[in-house]
Write a protein that holds these residues in place. Structure first.
Motif, PDB file in Angstrom:
ATOM      1  N   PRO A 163     -56.336 -13.428  54.395  1.00 24.00           N
ATOM      2  CA  PRO A 163     -56.774 -14.555  53.550  1.00 24.00           C
ATOM      3  C   PRO A 163     -56.892 -15.842  54.363  1.00 24.00           C
ATOM      4  CG  PRO A 163     -54.948 -13.355  52.528  1.00 24.00           C
ATOM      5  CD  PRO A 163     -55.054 -12.860  53.942  1.00 24.00           C
ATOM      6  N   PHE A 164     -57.745 -16.743  53.908  1.00 24.68           N
ATOM      7  CA  PHE A 164     -57.863 -18.071  54.496  1.00 24.68           C
ATOM      8  C   PHE A 164     -57.969 -19.087  53.375  1.00 24.68           C
ATOM      9  CE2 PHE A 164     -62.096 -16.260  54.193  1.00 24.68           C
ATOM     10  CZ  PHE A 164     -62.876 -17.286  53.672  1.00 24.68           C
ATOM     11  N   THR A 165     -57.667 -20.335  53.691  1.00 27.35           N
ATOM     12  CA  THR A 165     -57.631 -21.401  52.678  1.00 27.35           C
ATOM     13  C   THR A 165     -58.809 -22.340  52.863  1.00 27.35           C
ATOM     14  OG1 THR A 165     -55.213 -21.308  52.546  1.00 27.35           O
ATOM     15  CG2 THR A 165     -56.277 -23.307  51.733  1.00 27.35           C
ATOM     16  N   ILE A 166     -59.428 -22.709  51.748  1.00 23.11           N
ATOM     17  CA  ILE A 166     -60.511 -23.687  51.790  1.00 23.11           C
ATOM     18  C   ILE A 166     -60.204 -24.810  50.809  1.00 23.11           C
ATOM     19  CG2 ILE A 166     -62.232 -21.963  52.438  1.00 23.11           C
ATOM     20  CD1 ILE A 166     -63.252 -22.026  49.547  1.00 23.11           C
ATOM     21  N   LYS A 167     -60.710 -25.981  51.109  1.00 25.09           N
ATOM     22  CA  LYS A 167     -60.668 -27.114  50.182  1.00 25.09           C
ATOM     23  C   LYS A 167     -62.102 -27.499  49.879  1.00 25.09           C
ATOM     24  CE  LYS A 167     -56.190 -29.024  51.580  1.00 25.09           C
ATOM     25  NZ  LYS A 167     -55.457 -30.224  52.075  1.00 25.09           N
ATOM     26  N   THR A 168     -62.460 -27.499  48.619  1.00 25.49           N
ATOM     27  CA  THR A 168     -63.861 -27.710  48.249  1.00 25.49           C
ATOM     28  C   THR A 168     -63.982 -28.106  46.780  1.00 25.49           C
ATOM     29  OG1 THR A 168     -66.051 -26.681  48.185  1.00 25.49           O
ATOM     30  CG2 THR A 168     -64.183 -25.270  47.661  1.00 25.49           C
ATOM     31  N   PRO A 169     -65.037 -28.825  46.426  1.00 27.09           N
ATOM     32  CA  PRO A 169     -65.304 -29.106  45.018  1.00 27.09           C
ATOM     33  C   PRO A 169     -66.162 -28.031  44.359  1.00 27.09           C
ATOM     34  CG  PRO A 169     -66.824 -30.357  46.357  1.00 27.09           C
ATOM     35  CD  PRO A 169     -65.923 -29.625  47.306  1.00 27.09           C
ATOM     36  N   SER A 170     -66.648 -27.049  45.169  1.00 24.04           N
ATOM     37  CA  SER A 170     -67.572 -26.059  44.619  1.00 24.04           C
ATOM     38  C   SER A 170     -67.520 -24.764  45.404  1.00 24.04           C
ATOM     39  CB  SER A 170     -69.005 -26.604  44.641  1.00 24.04           C
ATOM     40  OG  SER A 170     -69.931 -25.624  44.214  1.00 24.04           O
ATOM     41  N   LEU A 171     -67.251 -23.658  44.691  1.00 24.39           N
ATOM     42  CA  LEU A 171     -67.286 -22.331  45.296  1.00 24.39           C
ATOM     43  C   LEU A 171     -68.046 -21.395  44.358  1.00 24.39           C
ATOM     44  CD1 LEU A 171     -66.361 -20.051  47.259  1.00 24.39           C
ATOM     45  CD2 LEU A 171     -64.282 -19.859  45.856  1.00 24.39           C
ATOM     46  N   THR A 172     -69.058 -20.716  44.886  1.00 26.35           N
ATOM     47  CA  THR A 172     -69.766 -19.697  44.116  1.00 26.35           C
ATOM     48  C   THR A 172     -69.701 -18.370  44.850  1.00 26.35           C
ATOM     49  OG1 THR A 172     -71.922 -20.180  45.123  1.00 26.35           O
ATOM     50  CG2 THR A 172     -71.385 -21.355  43.088  1.00 26.35           C
ATOM     51  N   ILE A 173     -69.660 -17.297  44.071  1.00 21.36           N
ATOM     52  CA  ILE A 173     -69.688 -15.930  44.599  1.00 21.36           C
ATOM     53  C   ILE A 173     -70.848 -15.244  43.902  1.00 21.36           C
ATOM     54  CG2 ILE A 173     -68.397 -13.791  44.935  1.00 21.36           C
ATOM     55  CD1 ILE A 173     -65.846 -15.497  44.297  1.00 21.36           C
ATOM     56  N   ALA A 174     -71.944 -15.027  44.633  1.00 19.36           N
ATOM     57  CA  ALA A 174     -73.197 -14.611  44.001  1.00 19.36           C
ATOM     58  C   ALA A 174     -73.602 -13.194  44.365  1.00 19.36           C
ATOM     59  CB  ALA A 174     -74.315 -15.580  44.379  1.00 19.36           C
ATOM     60  N   ASN A 175     -73.951 -12.423  43.353  1.00 23.39           N
ATOM     61  CA  ASN A 175     -74.683 -11.172  43.546  1.00 23.39           C
ATOM     62  C   ASN A 175     -76.169 -11.488  43.608  1.00 23.39           C
ATOM     63  OD1 ASN A 175     -75.223  -8.251  43.431  1.00 23.39           O
ATOM     64  ND2 ASN A 175     -75.955  -8.671  41.360  1.00 23.39           N
ATOM     65  N   ALA A 176     -76.597 -12.439  42.785  1.00 24.45           N
ATOM     66  CA  ALA A 176     -77.994 -12.885  42.741  1.00 24.45           C
ATOM     67  C   ALA A 176     -78.040 -14.276  42.151  1.00 24.45           C
ATOM     68  CB  ALA A 176     -78.840 -11.932  41.892  1.00 24.45           C
ATOM     69  N   ALA A 177     -79.053 -15.036  42.532  1.00 23.85           N
ATOM     70  CA  ALA A 177     -79.245 -16.379  41.978  1.00 23.85           C
ATOM     71  C   ALA A 177     -80.646 -16.855  42.330  1.00 23.85           C
ATOM     72  CB  ALA A 177     -78.210 -17.364  42.535  1.00 23.85           C
ATOM     73  N   PRO A 178     -81.392 -17.387  41.364  1.00 21.79           N
ATOM     74  CA  PRO A 178     -82.712 -17.932  41.690  1.00 21.79           C
ATOM     75  C   PRO A 178     -82.578 -19.193  42.516  1.00 21.79           C
ATOM     76  CG  PRO A 178     -82.127 -18.498  39.443  1.00 21.79           C
ATOM     77  CD  PRO A 178     -81.053 -17.572  39.946  1.00 21.79           C
ATOM     78  N   VAL A 179     -83.664 -19.623  43.111  1.00 23.19           N
ATOM     79  CA  VAL A 179     -83.639 -20.813  43.961  1.00 23.19           C
ATOM     80  C   VAL A 179     -83.182 -22.046  43.197  1.00 23.19           C
ATOM     81  CG1 VAL A 179     -86.061 -21.369  43.538  1.00 23.19           C
ATOM     82  CG2 VAL A 179     -84.981 -22.106  45.680  1.00 23.19           C
ATOM     83  N   THR A 180     -83.375 -22.050  41.878  1.00 22.20           N
ATOM     84  CA  THR A 180     -82.965 -23.201  41.072  1.00 22.20           C
ATOM     85  C   THR A 180     -81.457 -23.299  40.929  1.00 22.20           C
ATOM     86  OG1 THR A 180     -83.351 -21.817  39.113  1.00 22.20           O
ATOM     87  CG2 THR A 180     -85.103 -23.349  39.744  1.00 22.20           C
ATOM     88  N   THR A 181     -80.734 -22.222  41.228  1.00 19.60           N
ATOM     89  CA  THR A 181     -79.273 -22.275  41.210  1.00 19.60           C
ATOM     90  C   THR A 181     -78.813 -22.748  42.582  1.00 19.60           C
ATOM     91  OG1 THR A 181     -79.238 -20.436  39.631  1.00 19.60           O
ATOM     92  CG2 THR A 181     -77.166 -20.974  40.702  1.00 19.60           C
TER      93      THR A 181
END
Length: 285
Positions: A163-181
């Protein structure tokens, strides 16, 4: 349904507060049809697909939701402008394609899971706002979230790595997403047929308007071949994996395919080529 009834023996079922799309699709699967068509938004499509994963029954989509993100992934911008007649003709003449799905905490995930900006955006764009403003409700929600820029700490494990630690205001885990996402475009548009999940997170110390602009460029094809590295692409970080586990106890809730959930941990696992869908022949060619 007059466009389809000339080519198919069509049975129409309607969801109710007591019977959702999964219940109806399970009934349909027992009859072994050639195709099950989901007519609605991404939530309805996910409900229907949940009963079809692992079968060889084809999923067709008639997009009637606010974002229609999966339809955009599968059919491109056609899904945003096509008439109902054109959509039905594509279901009649289209090609079968096997796509990846995933599970998030045991629940089917076709698109993505997110904490931070994505989750806050969905929460702020409630049904009343979506009915009034359509997709602008999501944009307004995103800008509100970006303005707050709340930073969280997450422990992330990819596959069987440490495991590793991150600091962020936004994390996404995507199987798929259109360019608008935008928030899922850490290495360009995620590939729904590559057997991998795409993680994207943002540098909390960089101006988020710059991060969003860079994500937009990545989504339009300005890909950084080095972005696979955890070192990131300026303010954008990206990794790929087949299984992702994230401690989100600091937040306690997340969003999956546009629906909010509560949990202390996310466990997302990809299931390669586990669902058959109908796409326009032009997409295959």
């Amino acid at each position: 349904m007059r466009y389809l009834s000339a080519y198919f023996n069509v049975t129409v079922k309607t969801t109710t507060p007591e019977i959702n799309g999964t219940d109806l699709a399970k009934q349909a699967v027992k009859a072994s049809p050639d195709m099950i068509i989901a007519c609605g938004g991404d939530g309805t499509v996910t409900e229907v697909a949940a009963a079809m994963v692992g079968t060889h029954i084809k999923l067709g989509i008639i997009p009637f939701g606010t974002a229609n993100a999966l339809s955009h992934v599968l059919c491109g911008t056609l899904s945003k402008v096509a008439s109902l007649e054109t959509i039905c003709l594509n279901l009649i003449d289209g090609c079968e394609q096997r796509i990846d799905t995933a599970t998030c905490n045991g629940e089917l995930m076709l698109l993505l899971a997110g904490v931070g900006f994505e989750q806050q955006m969905i929460e702020k764009a409630d049904r009343e706002k979506k009915n009034t403003s359509g997709q602008l409700a999501y944009l307004k929600g995103l800008w509100e979230a970006v303005g707050q820029n709340e930073v969280h700490e997450f422990s992330v494990q990819l596959n069987d790595e440490a495991p590793f630690t991150i600091k962020t205001p936004s994390l996404t885990i995507a199987n798929a997403a259109p360019v608008t996402t935008l928030l899922a475009q850490g290495k360009g548009v995620p590939n729904i047929m590559d057997g991998e999940l795409d993680l994207t997170w943002l540098d909390p110390d960089r101006m988020q308007i710059l991060n969003l602009a860079e994500l937009a460029m990545l989504g339009m094809g300005d890909k950084n071949e080095d972005s696979e590295s955890v070192e990131g692409n300026n303010g954008i970080f990206h990794r790929s994996a087949q299984r992702v586990t994230v401690d989100i106890s600091q937040v306690g809730h997340y969003v999956i395919d546009g629906e909010t959930r509560e949990a202390k941990t996310l466990e997302v696992v990809v299931r390669p080529q586990s669902l058959s869908v109908i796409v326009p022949e032009s997409i295959i060619n």
